[in-house]
Design a protein around this motif. Structure first.
Motif, PDB file in Angstrom:
ATOM      1  N   ALA A  13      -1.426   5.946   2.739  1.00 30.01           N
ATOM      2  CA  ALA A  13      -2.780   5.389   2.659  1.00 30.01           C
ATOM      3  C   ALA A  13      -2.978   4.156   3.545  1.00 30.01           C
ATOM      4  O   ALA A  13      -4.065   3.584   3.564  1.00 30.01           O
ATOM      5  N   SER A  31      -1.443  -4.337  10.173  1.00 27.28           N
ATOM      6  CA  SER A  31      -0.353  -3.540   9.615  1.00 27.28           C
ATOM      7  C   SER A  31       0.922  -4.124  10.214  1.00 27.28           C
ATOM      8  O   SER A  31       0.930  -4.567  11.364  1.00 27.28           O
ATOM      9  N   VAL A  88       0.846  -1.190   0.000  1.00 29.00           N
ATOM     10  CA  VAL A  88       0.000   0.000   0.000  1.00 29.00           C
ATOM     11  C   VAL A  88       0.883   1.242   0.000  1.00 29.00           C
ATOM     12  O   VAL A  88       1.973   1.245   0.581  1.00 29.00           O
ATOM     13  N   SER A  93      -6.121   4.181   6.161  1.00 29.79           N
ATOM     14  CA  SER A  93      -7.434   4.195   5.498  1.00 29.79           C
ATOM     15  C   SER A  93      -7.647   2.944   4.659  1.00 29.79           C
ATOM     16  O   SER A  93      -8.758   2.394   4.618  1.00 29.79           O
ATOM     17  N   ALA A  94      -6.605   2.463   4.004  1.00 26.53           N
ATOM     18  CA  ALA A  94      -6.726   1.229   3.217  1.00 26.53           C
ATOM     19  C   ALA A  94      -6.990   0.043   4.128  1.00 26.53           C
ATOM     20  O   ALA A  94      -7.832  -0.812   3.827  1.00 26.53           O
ATOM     21  N   ALA A 145     -10.627   0.173   5.197  1.00 29.59           N
ATOM     22  CA  ALA A 145     -11.513  -0.140   4.068  1.00 29.59           C
ATOM     23  C   ALA A 145     -11.500  -1.634   3.762  1.00 29.59           C
ATOM     24  O   ALA A 145     -12.551  -2.228   3.489  1.00 29.59           O
ATOM     25  N   ILE A 146     -10.332  -2.246   3.832  1.00 28.74           N
ATOM     26  CA  ILE A 146     -10.223  -3.687   3.580  1.00 28.74           C
ATOM     27  C   ILE A 146     -10.909  -4.466   4.700  1.00 28.74           C
ATOM     28  O   ILE A 146     -11.640  -5.429   4.452  1.00 28.74           O
ATOM     29  N   VAL A 161      -9.116  -0.933  -3.624  1.00 33.84           N
ATOM     30  CA  VAL A 161      -9.132   0.022  -2.503  1.00 33.84           C
ATOM     31  C   VAL A 161      -8.091   1.111  -2.793  1.00 33.84           C
ATOM     32  O   VAL A 161      -6.958   0.792  -3.173  1.00 33.84           O
ATOM     33  N   PRO A 162      -8.435   2.377  -2.647  1.00 33.07           N
ATOM     34  CA  PRO A 162      -7.465   3.442  -2.905  1.00 33.07           C
ATOM     35  C   PRO A 162      -6.183   3.256  -2.087  1.00 33.07           C
ATOM     36  O   PRO A 162      -6.228   3.015  -0.879  1.00 33.07           O
ATOM     37  N   GLY A 163      -5.055   3.337  -2.777  1.00 33.75           N
ATOM     38  CA  GLY A 163      -3.754   3.195  -2.136  1.00 33.75           C
ATOM     39  C   GLY A 163      -3.143   1.816  -2.274  1.00 33.75           C
ATOM     40  O   GLY A 163      -1.940   1.650  -2.111  1.00 33.75           O
ATOM     41  N   VAL A 164      -3.965   0.802  -2.572  1.00 34.38           N
ATOM     42  CA  VAL A 164      -3.429  -0.558  -2.728  1.00 34.38           C
ATOM     43  C   VAL A 164      -2.645  -0.628  -4.037  1.00 34.38           C
ATOM     44  O   VAL A 164      -3.143  -0.261  -5.099  1.00 34.38           O
ATOM     45  N   THR A 207      -1.125  -7.134  -4.516  1.00 28.24           N
ATOM     46  CA  THR A 207      -1.471  -8.166  -3.546  1.00 28.24           C
ATOM     47  C   THR A 207      -0.817  -9.483  -3.946  1.00 28.24           C
ATOM     48  O   THR A 207      -0.597  -9.738  -5.134  1.00 28.24           O
TER      49      THR A 207
END
Length: 94
Positions: free
Chosen positions: A14, A33, A10, A17-18, A21-22, A63-66, A69
């Motif tokens: 972000a 984290s 990420v 917030s990411a 959201a996840i 998701v914004p910032g990802v 994966t």
């Protein structure tokens, strides 16, 4: 039930917030984290492999910032509690 561990890269600003959201997505258990090679680690539990395709690239990846994966599908689960209970089979209490 299919369990997967998703390693998530990420953008640094972000991460909080990411992560939230996840964590709010259906099918996602926990989001951690962490320090190291990845920014977030998520546990995912879904009914079918097709659901992984919907959840991971379809929702987590958007998701914004990802940025990226990597998914690891779990074959079997081990825990201290399961090991201890296996040794109690057939043992009668006082």
């Amino acid at each position: 039930m299919i369990t997967a561990i998703v390693l998530i890269h990420v953008e640094a600003d972000a991460i909080p917030s990411a992560a939230q959201a996840i964590a709010d997505l259906d099918g996602v258990g926990e989001v951690y984290s962490c320090a190291g090679d990845v920014d977030l680690i998520a546990t995912v539990r879904v009914a079918a492999h097709e659901d992984l395709a919907d959840l991971i690239p379809g929702r987590i990846g958007k998701v914004p910032g990802v940025l990226d994966t990597v998914t690891h599908i779990a074959f079997r689960s081990y825990s201290a509690a399961e090991t201890e209970s296996a040794f109690e089979i057939g043992v009668e209490g006082d």
